[in-house]
Design a protein around this motif. Structure first.
Motif, short mmCIF file in Angstrom:
data_model
loop_
_atom_site.label_atom_id
_atom_site.label_comp_id
_atom_site.label_asym_id
_atom_site.label_seq_id
_atom_site.Cartn_x
_atom_site.Cartn_y
_atom_site.Cartn_z
N UNK A 74 67.51 80.80 -3.24
CA UNK A 74 68.80 81.45 -3.49
C UNK A 74 69.00 82.68 -2.61
N UNK A 75 67.96 83.49 -2.46
CA UNK A 75 68.08 84.67 -1.61
C UNK A 75 68.27 84.31 -0.15
N UNK A 76 67.51 83.31 0.30
CA UNK A 76 67.62 82.91 1.71
C UNK A 76 68.99 82.37 2.04
N UNK A 77 69.51 81.47 1.18
CA UNK A 77 70.82 80.87 1.45
C UNK A 77 71.95 81.89 1.31
N UNK A 78 71.72 82.95 0.55
CA UNK A 78 72.73 84.01 0.43
C UNK A 78 72.52 85.12 1.45
N UNK A 79 71.51 84.99 2.30
CA UNK A 79 71.16 86.07 3.22
C UNK A 79 72.22 86.42 4.25
#
Length: 259
Positions: A74-79
């Motif tokens: 989730x964090x990576x794709x929202x980065x």
């Protein structure tokens, strides 16, 4: 080289200051929704899950590895979200017109997302410890979990930034984000082992890099180094390939965006 490192540090601190000014965002970034997957989802299915299928002492202990990697996902794709908003309000264009190395913008974002994600993973492991889930591989295992998470996160953040540079609006960005994240979660071993999935789902899950990351993190938490080392060795190879492909695509999107 000194100027380049100063640029990266200054831009990274810009992301930090932006987050620190938004108190609620900072709170919910660290204590984020994936934590509720562990607490509520784990306890909800505690009695329904078959421990012989999950091969763990409790469903929460089985789920911990999945929640750790879901946090990275989730964090990576929202980065790339903040870069997208910078692009939409014109700040990114003004920033690119200044005499700085353009890659410092990208590297600063990678550093910020990786640091926040690592802190969140530590929070997840800390909460799991309160429920009696302790990585049997100790602090070295925790460090290895963070390494796997960082390697997986690099590729995901590259995908996110490529989308930020490619799409025309944040509406399109979040549509693609939702389309990518849910299939990756359910077509992985995050919630159930591959052996418990329908055949077609288990087959597709084998091609999901998230599955490889989870299957390396889980034995670090539950089984020990003897079981974990073969998985860790394989996941490092898989993540190197995954990151290389994602970074190549991200670099092409970045070059097209800046002309």
């Amino acid at each position: 080289m000194k100027e380049y490192s100063q640029e990266i540090r200054a831009l990274t601190m810009r992301w930090v200051r932006r987050l620190s000014r938004e108190k609620f965002s900072m709170l919910f970034t660290l204590v984020q929704p994936m934590l509720f997957w562990l607490i509520f989802f784990g306890n909800l299915f505690q009695r329904a899950a078959d421990m012989q299928v999950t091969q763990s002492s409790s469903y929460i202990s089985f789920l911990t590895a999945g929640v750790v990697v879901m946090t990275v996902l989730n964090n990576g794709l929202a980065g790339g979200v903040d870069l997208l908003f910078d692009k939409e309000n014109g700040f990114l264009e003004r920033l690119m017109s200044t005499p700085i190395h353009r890659t410092s913008v990208i590297l600063s974002r990678f550093i910020f997302v990786t640091t926040i994600t690592s802190l969140q993973v530590l929070v997840i492991l800390g909460v799991a410890w309160l429920f009696g889930v302790q990585p049997v591989t100790g602090l070295a295992g925790v460090a290895t979990i963070l390494l796997i998470g960082m390697m997986f996160g690099v590729g995901l953040t590259a995908i996110s930034m490529a989308m930020a540079f490619s799409v025309k609006s944040h509406g399109d960005f979040f549509s693609v984000l939702g389309f990518l994240s849910l299939p990756m979660i359910f077509l992985s071993s995050a919630l159930v082992p591959l052996a418990a999935m329908p055949g077609w789902m288990g087959f597709l899950a084998q091609f999901n890099p998230m599955t490889w990351a989870i299957d390396a993190v889980r034995p670090l938490i539950l089984q020990g180094w003897a079981e974990a080392l073969p998985h860790v060795g394989m996941v490092i190879g898989v993540m190197v390939l995954f990151d290389a492909l994602c970074l190549y695509g991200g670099a092409r999107a970045f070059r097209r965006a800046i002309g």
